[in-house]
Scaffold this motif. Structure first.
Motif, PDB file in Angstrom:
ATOM      1  N   GLU A   1      12.343 -50.074 -54.232  1.00 22.31           N
ATOM      2  CA  GLU A   1      13.020 -50.064 -55.565  1.00 22.31           C
ATOM      3  C   GLU A   1      14.018 -48.704 -55.116  1.00 22.31           C
ATOM      4  OE1 GLU A   1      15.802 -49.838 -58.314  1.00 22.31           O
ATOM      5  OE2 GLU A   1      14.858 -51.410 -57.564  1.00 22.31           O
TER       6      GLU A   1
ATOM      7  N   SER B   1      19.165 -54.600 -55.724  1.00 22.90           N
ATOM      8  CA  SER B   1      17.990 -54.999 -56.808  1.00 22.90           C
ATOM      9  C   SER B   1      18.494 -56.103 -57.683  1.00 22.90           C
ATOM     10  CB  SER B   1      17.849 -53.722 -57.640  1.00 22.90           C
ATOM     11  OG  SER B   1      17.327 -52.598 -56.800  1.00 22.90           O
TER      12      SER B   1
ATOM     13  N   HIS C   1      17.739 -51.664 -62.068  1.00 28.61           N
ATOM     14  CA  HIS C   1      17.007 -50.195 -61.867  1.00 28.61           C
ATOM     15  C   HIS C   1      16.246 -49.755 -62.952  1.00 28.61           C
ATOM     16  CE1 HIS C   1      19.413 -50.363 -58.226  1.00 28.61           C
ATOM     17  NE2 HIS C   1      20.449 -49.914 -58.689  1.00 28.61           N
TER      18      HIS C   1
END
Length: 337
Positions: free
Chosen positions: A41, A133, A290
């Motif tokens: 991430e 993401s 996120h």
């Protein structure tokens, strides 16, 4: 009977020892996997930040070339459900996608005509416009909302290339025309991007380091549909421009402007239906996959992570940090957030 000598004895694990080893390995894997996911991430967030830096640089190069930032969208006379070119289409040459712009003849022909001639180009995937993401398809879904697609020249409804980034329109609900009163946002758009906006540096009187330019929007967040955005065009409603809070036929606000522009009226990653807003327009704001917030680029080209803990409200007056960030002429000093 005599016992076997040591060299003839079988060596190995007992069942208990084997189970202990397996348990230890399981614990180590359980500890390792979250760390791996966090590292991945972090890499995706860095790539998203790089994408936004490229967008910010493209905006500035556009401004250097044309002495103004691109318009939120260029209004042209088109029929209902046809398309208007948007800000992200106009910066293609400054994103090393000049070949795409040349093929589509952005701004020279109508968006729906370009879709008829080059559907493959207007439905392709462009990685620099997508947060790694983010989830969802690379082409907007015609089944999710009316504004997620435009009609081509022959009247066929088609989705467009997805982008995870939306330009900032206002500190209040999304509107097509510029505000006459920047104190509350109810008279029009208080941000940098709206219909035929052509905002210049000198118009950003709050300072470029205090004014948001482009932010993220997720496709799905917490099982709620935010829809990301469409890269090339926004849908017309009843031949009167994209749907927005100033549209003469406004209803549901699902045909157009919020699909490419956003408001800072809501905190990042806000839960849909959590405010006192009567129209539940929280997905008109910014959001991301996120954890803890969303990325955004300011008018000076700097990229920041905006935490979802930034306070917001829907009182109608510009009185929160989020609203100050989306308003380019409110005259407010922005503290730490």
């Amino acid at each position: 009977m005599t016992s076997l000598s040591p060299r003839f004895r079988r060596s190995g694990f007992t069942l208990v020892e084997l189970l202990v080893v397996i348990a230890i390995i399981g614990v180590l894997i359980a500890l390792l996997l979250p760390a791996v996911q966090q590292a991945r991430e972090a890499a995706r967030r860095m790539q998203c930040s790089n994408n936004l830096k490229q967008l910010g640089l493209a905006m500035h190069n556009y401004h250097d070339t044309y002495q103004a930032f691109p318009s939120g969208y260029i209004h042209v006379n088109v029929a209902d459900n046809k398309g208007h070119w948007t800000w992200s289409a106009f910066i293609l040459p400054f994103m090393e996608l000049g070949n795409v712009s040349d093929v589509l003849q952005v701004g020279k022909v109508k968006a729906s005509d370009a879709l008829s001639a080059h559907q493959d180009v207007m439905q392709a995937k462009y990685d620099t416009f997508i947060c790694p993401s983010d989830t969802g398809p690379s082409v907007s879904s015609t089944s999710k909302c009316a504004g997620c697609a435009i009609e081509n020249a022959s009247g066929t409804n088609l989705g467009l290339s997805k982008t995870s980034y939306v330009a900032v329109n206002s500190s209040a609900y999304v509107r097509a025309n510029q505000a006459t009163n920047f104190g509350d946002g109810t008279t029009g758009a208080t941000g940098m991007f709206f219909k035929d906006s052509d905002t210049r540096m000198r118009d950003i009187t709050d300072g470029t380091s205090n004014t948001l330019m482009v932010a993220e929007r997720a496709y799905i967040l917490n099982n709620e549909w935010f829809g990301s955005s469409e890269l090339f065009a926004t849908r017309d409603k009843n031949a009167k421009g994209p749907d927005n809070h100033q549209h003469p036929d406004k209803a549901n606000y699902d045909q157009g402007l919020y699909r490419t522009l956003c408001t800072t009226l809501f905190s990042p990653n806000i839960t849909i239906g959590s405010t006192t807003s009567t129209n539940k327009a929280e997905n008109h704001g910014m959001s991301s996959m996120h954890p803890g917030g969303a990325m955004a680029v300011f008018a000076d080209g700097s990229v920041s992570f905006l935490p979802e803990t930034i306070h917001s409200n829907t009182t109608g007056t510009t009185d929160t940090v989020m609203e100050y960030l989306g308003n380019m002429q409110d005259g407010q000093v922005i503290g730490a957030y």
